[in-house]
Write an enzyme that holds these catalytic residues in place. Structure first.
Site, short mmCIF file in Angstrom:
data_model
loop_
_atom_site.label_atom_id
_atom_site.label_comp_id
_atom_site.label_asym_id
_atom_site.label_seq_id
_atom_site.Cartn_x
_atom_site.Cartn_y
_atom_site.Cartn_z
N ARG A 146 67.11 115.66 24.64
CA ARG A 146 67.91 116.87 24.82
C ARG A 146 67.59 117.82 23.67
NH1 ARG A 146 71.79 112.65 25.76
NH2 ARG A 146 72.57 112.64 27.92
N LYS A 170 74.98 112.24 23.56
CA LYS A 170 76.34 112.70 23.85
C LYS A 170 77.34 111.61 23.50
CE LYS A 170 75.34 116.06 27.48
NZ LYS A 170 75.61 116.48 28.87
N HIS A 237 65.03 121.88 28.73
CA HIS A 237 65.51 120.87 29.67
C HIS A 237 64.51 120.64 30.81
CE1 HIS A 237 69.11 118.53 29.36
NE2 HIS A 237 69.27 118.50 30.66
N ARG A 240 62.44 117.84 29.67
CA ARG A 240 63.20 116.58 29.82
C ARG A 240 63.20 116.14 31.28
NH1 ARG A 240 67.63 113.33 27.87
NH2 ARG A 240 69.45 113.34 29.25
N HIS A 263 71.96 108.58 30.03
CA HIS A 263 72.98 108.88 31.03
C HIS A 263 74.00 107.75 31.08
CE1 HIS A 263 70.15 111.73 33.48
NE2 HIS A 263 70.72 112.34 32.46
N TYR A 272 66.66 112.31 40.22
CA TYR A 272 65.20 112.30 40.09
C TYR A 272 64.53 111.53 41.23
CZ TYR A 272 66.30 114.18 35.56
OH TYR A 272 66.80 114.98 34.55
#
Length: 299
Positions: A146, A170, A237, A240, A263, A272
């Site tokens: 990120r 995150k 992004h 990514r 994630h 994806y």
């Protein structure tokens, strides 16, 4: 209400260790709720009810807010009420049971493999900015970072000999990722010139003045590279997304891609698989003899 919002944002930054970008996004969403409450004479968070929050969501949707933005707002409200309940400042959650309007989930934009290589294999001048920017592009694509993860990197987070990088994602969750050969070479070339900037801290990527590079500056440098090498708009992004799509296409290992991207929910990673199917469908349509329509036929 504003005082409790400030306390919650401080909690996000200091205890949850969310990025400034995420914290500001939550603040903006919750300020919309506060504005609605002030308009309707709702004095505190305890007084806000599910019917009123539902009305706010409907109004924002009517005025063009996307389902994705509304889902983020509800997530911010739930997070705030979890905090308020834990601190003994509130005893309910008006967002419980509420969901944002459904919207079509847009597939992320990615570079195909040839375009990614075209971006990365362009000639690189042996100067401070060019070597830094090349290392940034290579690391984005090699490890799927990120933007905030890349700009927060310190020198001791990278082990080039082992080909590993440790990032803080995150929610303050750390993960260790592989760094490919080309990215390691680009980083080594950058390190040789990095000292010219008289670095003031341990940041991997710095400006000429020796300061840690900002997310805004990285977005600009990636945009410049996209326009120069590909003639298209490019943002961090997208690199990514391209990393995730290409690794999944080669490995078919969704769980591994989930772990590399950081994630929490595999459903986020599953987007994806739709990209991979799109690619397979395009190959089928162009290559399979029974997929090609005869000229002049509509059925």
């Amino acid at each position: 209400m504003k005082r409790q919002l400030e306390a919650y944002c401080a909690h996000l930054r200091n205890e949850r260790q969310v990025s400034e970008h995420t914290s500001q996004g939550y603040r903006r969403d919750l300020e919309k709720v506060i504005a609605y409450c002030e308009e309707h004479g709702i004095a505190d968070w305890q007084a806000l009810q599910i019917q009123q929050l539902r009305q706010l969501i409907a109004r924002l949707h009517h005025h063009g807010q996307s389902p994705r933005s509304l889902a983020r707002l509800l997530s911010a409200v739930r997070g705030l009420y979890r905090y308020l309940n834990r601190e003994g400042l509130c005893q309910h959650d008006p967002a419980n049971g509420l969901s944002a309007p459904k919207g079509e989930r847009r597939l992320p934009k990615v570079l195909d493999t040839d375009r990614a290589l075209q971006l990365l294999d362009g000639g690189v001048d042996d100067d401070f900015i060019a070597r830094r920017d090349q290392a940034i592009l290579e690391l984005f694509y090699s490890s799927g970072l990120r933007l905030s993860e890349l700009t927060n990197l310190d020198l001791d987070h990278l082990d080039l000999a082992a080909g590993l990088v440790q990032v803080l994602g995150k929610g303050g969750k750390a993960r260790v990722l592989p760094v490919g050969r080309k990215a390691r070479e680009a980083l080594q070339a950058w390190y040789r010139l990095r000292g010219i900037g008289n670095p003031r801290d341990r940041a991997v990527f710095i400006t000429r003045q020796g300061n840690r590079i900002s997310p805004r500056a990285v977005r600009l440098r990636v945009k410049v590279a996209g326009e120069r090498e590909l003639g298209q708009h490019l943002h961090p992004h997208m690199l990514r997304h391209s990393f995730a799509s290409h690794v999944l296409e080669s490995s078919q290992d969704l769980r591994a891609v989930q772990e590399m991207l950081g994630h929490a929910d595999i459903s986020t990673t599953q987007i994806y698989t739709h990209l991979d199917f799109q690619h397979l469908a395009a190959v089928y349509d162009s290559a399979h003899p029974r997929a090609k329509r005869s000229k002049g036929t509509d059925s």
